[in-house]
Every structure is written in structure tokens, then in C-alpha cells.
Write a protein that holds these residues in place. Structure first.
Motif, mmCIF file in Angstrom:
data_model
loop_
_atom_site.group_PDB
_atom_site.id
_atom_site.type_symbol
_atom_site.label_atom_id
_atom_site.label_comp_id
_atom_site.label_asym_id
_atom_site.label_seq_id
_atom_site.Cartn_x
_atom_site.Cartn_y
_atom_site.Cartn_z
ATOM 1 N N TYR A 51 85.409 -83.537 114.512
ATOM 2 C CA TYR A 51 85.680 -84.110 115.831
ATOM 3 C C TYR A 51 86.855 -83.390 116.489
ATOM 4 C CZ TYR A 51 85.249 -87.844 119.292
ATOM 5 O OH TYR A 51 85.016 -88.548 120.449
ATOM 6 N N GLY A 61 81.985 -84.361 122.914
ATOM 7 C CA GLY A 61 82.482 -85.376 121.997
ATOM 8 C C GLY A 61 81.654 -86.644 122.000
ATOM 9 N N SER A 62 80.831 -86.849 123.032
ATOM 10 C CA SER A 62 80.055 -88.084 123.116
ATOM 11 C C SER A 62 79.095 -88.219 121.938
ATOM 12 C CB SER A 62 79.284 -88.125 124.439
ATOM 13 O OG SER A 62 78.465 -86.965 124.584
ATOM 14 N N LEU A 64 79.473 -87.024 118.941
ATOM 15 C CA LEU A 64 80.235 -87.348 117.746
ATOM 16 C C LEU A 64 80.713 -88.796 117.764
ATOM 17 C CD1 LEU A 64 82.266 -84.043 117.414
ATOM 18 C CD2 LEU A 64 80.560 -84.906 115.814
ATOM 19 N N THR A 65 81.095 -89.301 118.930
ATOM 20 C CA THR A 65 81.533 -90.687 119.019
ATOM 21 C C THR A 65 80.401 -91.644 118.671
ATOM 22 O OG1 THR A 65 83.080 -90.067 120.779
ATOM 23 C CG2 THR A 65 82.640 -92.406 120.488
ATOM 24 N N GLY A 68 79.757 -91.372 115.008
ATOM 25 C CA GLY A 68 80.769 -92.080 114.227
ATOM 26 C C GLY A 68 80.446 -93.551 114.081
ATOM 27 N N GLY A 77 84.358 -96.823 112.257
ATOM 28 C CA GLY A 77 83.927 -95.762 113.154
ATOM 29 C C GLY A 77 84.890 -95.562 114.311
ATOM 30 N N THR A 78 85.373 -96.672 114.881
ATOM 31 C CA THR A 78 86.346 -96.561 115.976
ATOM 32 C C THR A 78 87.617 -95.874 115.502
ATOM 33 O OG1 THR A 78 85.502 -98.550 117.076
ATOM 34 C CG2 THR A 78 87.752 -97.865 117.617
ATOM 35 N N ASN A 81 86.778 -92.125 114.822
ATOM 36 C CA ASN A 81 86.581 -91.414 116.085
ATOM 37 C C ASN A 81 87.898 -91.211 116.822
ATOM 38 O OD1 ASN A 81 83.799 -90.985 116.015
ATOM 39 N ND2 ASN A 81 83.343 -92.990 116.873
ATOM 40 N N ALA A 85 89.592 -87.632 117.776
ATOM 41 C CA ALA A 85 89.836 -87.279 119.171
ATOM 42 C C ALA A 85 91.322 -87.057 119.438
ATOM 43 C CB ALA A 85 89.303 -88.388 120.080
ATOM 44 N N ALA A 167 86.905 -95.456 122.968
ATOM 45 C CA ALA A 167 86.436 -95.188 121.608
ATOM 46 C C ALA A 167 85.695 -96.396 121.047
ATOM 47 C CB ALA A 167 87.619 -94.821 120.713
ATOM 48 N N THR A 171 81.709 -96.212 120.272
ATOM 49 C CA THR A 171 81.428 -96.341 118.842
ATOM 50 C C THR A 171 80.495 -97.515 118.586
ATOM 51 O OG1 THR A 171 83.598 -95.417 118.273
ATOM 52 C CG2 THR A 171 82.457 -96.660 116.564
#
Length: 214
Positions: A51, A61-62, A64-65, A68, A77-78, A81, A85, A167, A171
Motif C-alpha cells: 500500500y 489506492g482504492s 487496495l483499500t 484490505g 482492515g481499517t 489500510n 496509506a 479509510a 474498508t
């Protein structure tokens, strides 16, 4: 000291470019899931590193978020992520401050002057505002803020705290999507929570704008 920082950043940047070129076009949720499973207990650290590199190298990045949330659930996950980031935003800031000022100025154009003026006037509050209300593209903003005189500590704290709402929302959306595909229990409730978080995120810029009015 500055010489060592520049050398370290240059090494990280070169390694990241090589990795990004090898990954471009082949990065999807299934691929990420295989990597995380193969990494075992180090899976979250691998994801955070990916990330951070994606943020540094202007990769989206969307994806990957959302991934996650699907891979680690809404809470872990939050956190994962947000850590990735924030780490990527910190590296981009340092690269701009120590290595790539001319390149960032060329890409940011006239908007850079307004951003610098905003940071000069409001400091970390302006950074917080730009994180909550995306006036600039996220990846470019990280570099542009490195050209300002804001202390790194203030930048990092404002970035981490004010990226949390976004995030959490995205997430949870990734988590709800994974549950829908897998046929998990409570799909309606999880979907409604995801929609509520997204609605709150969309309303947030208006709220911040009202609070900023004199």
C-alpha cells in the motif's frame, strides 16, 4: 544527516519503481490474497508495504483499500489500510522535500501556489482540511505538501487522523462486498452500514466547509 536521508529515499524509490513496473496490470484482489496467504503471519506487513509503495508511485489506492477490507475485515482492515496509506504519504512527503522538488512543482502547476499559501496561513489545519475534503488528488497532494514548510510531525499526525473516516468507509465497503460474494450472514445489515458510512463521507465536505466559515 540529510545526505543519508536522501540516499535512503533514493534507494526506496528505485526499488519501488522496479516493483511497480513488475506489478502493473497484474494487481487484483485474488493476487493480493495469494500473497497474503503465502506470507503467513507477515501478511499484514506485506500488505502495508504494498500500500505504501502504491501511494508513493501513483498506483490506485482504492483497489487496495477495498482489498484490505475484504482480506482483513472492517476493523483490522481499517487499521492496516490507514497504516499503509499514512506510510506512503510520509514517504512521498520526504521524497518531495529532499529529492524531487522540481518534479513535483512541474506536475502540480498553479494549484501548488494556492496550497502553499494555505499551509502558510493555517498550518496543520489546512492539511487536515485537504485530507477530509479532497481538493487535490491524494497521491499528488502528498508530494506537494512536502514542498511547504509544515513540520513533518504535524503533517503526519493530521494525515493519519483525518484520513480515518475515508479509510473506515471504503474498508467497510470492501468487507461488505466480500461478504456478499461469500454469502455470509447479515448481508443487509452490513450493506446498510457500508452505505451509511459512504453517505457520511460524502456529506463531510459540506460540514467542514460550514465549520470553516467565519
Amino acid at each position: 544527516m540529510k545526505g543519508r536521508v536522501r540516499l535512503l529515499l533514493a534507494v526506496v524509490l528505485i526499488a519501488g519503481i522496479v516493483l511497480a513496473l513488475s506489478l502493473r496490470g497484474g494487481l487484483d484482489v485474488r493476487t493480493l490474497e495469494h500473497w497474503i496467504q503465502d506470507a503467513g503471519l507477515a501478511g499484514p506487513l506485506v500488505f502495508i508495504a504494498l500500500y505504501a509503495l502504491a501511494t508513493l508511485l501513483f498506483l490506485p489506492g482504492s483497489l487496495l483499500t477495498l482489498a484490505g477490507g475484504a482480506l482483513f475485515g472492517p476493523l483490522w482492515g481499517t487499521l492496516i489500510n490507514l497504516t499503509g496509506a499514512t506510510l506512503g504519504a510520509a514517504l512521498a512527503f520526504l521524497v518531495a522535500r529532499y529529492l524531487a522538488a522540481d518534479w513535483v512543482q512541474g506536475r502540480a502547476g498553479g494549484r501548488l501556489k494556492r496550497l502553499i499559501q494555505g499551509v502558510e496561513a493555517e498550518g496543520w489545519r489546512f492539511v487536515a482540511f485537504t485530507r477530509l475534503v479532497p481538493l487535490f488528488p491524494f497521491n499528488l497532494l502528498n508530494y506537494a505538501l512536502g514542498l511547504t514548510r509544515i513540520p513533518f510531525g504535524q503533517y503526519l499526525l493530521a494525515t493519519a487522523v483525518c484520513m480515518l473516516p475515508g479509510a473506515l468507509a471504503y474498508t467497510w465497503l470492501g468487507y461488505a462486498g466480500r461478504e456478499a460474494v461469500a454469502g455470509g450472514e447479515g448481508l443487509i445489515q452490513k450493506g446498510l452500514i457500508a452505505l451509511a458510512l459512504l453517505a457520511a463521507l460524502l456529506f463531510l465536505p459540506r460540514l467542514i466547509a460550514r465549520l470553516r466559515r467565519p
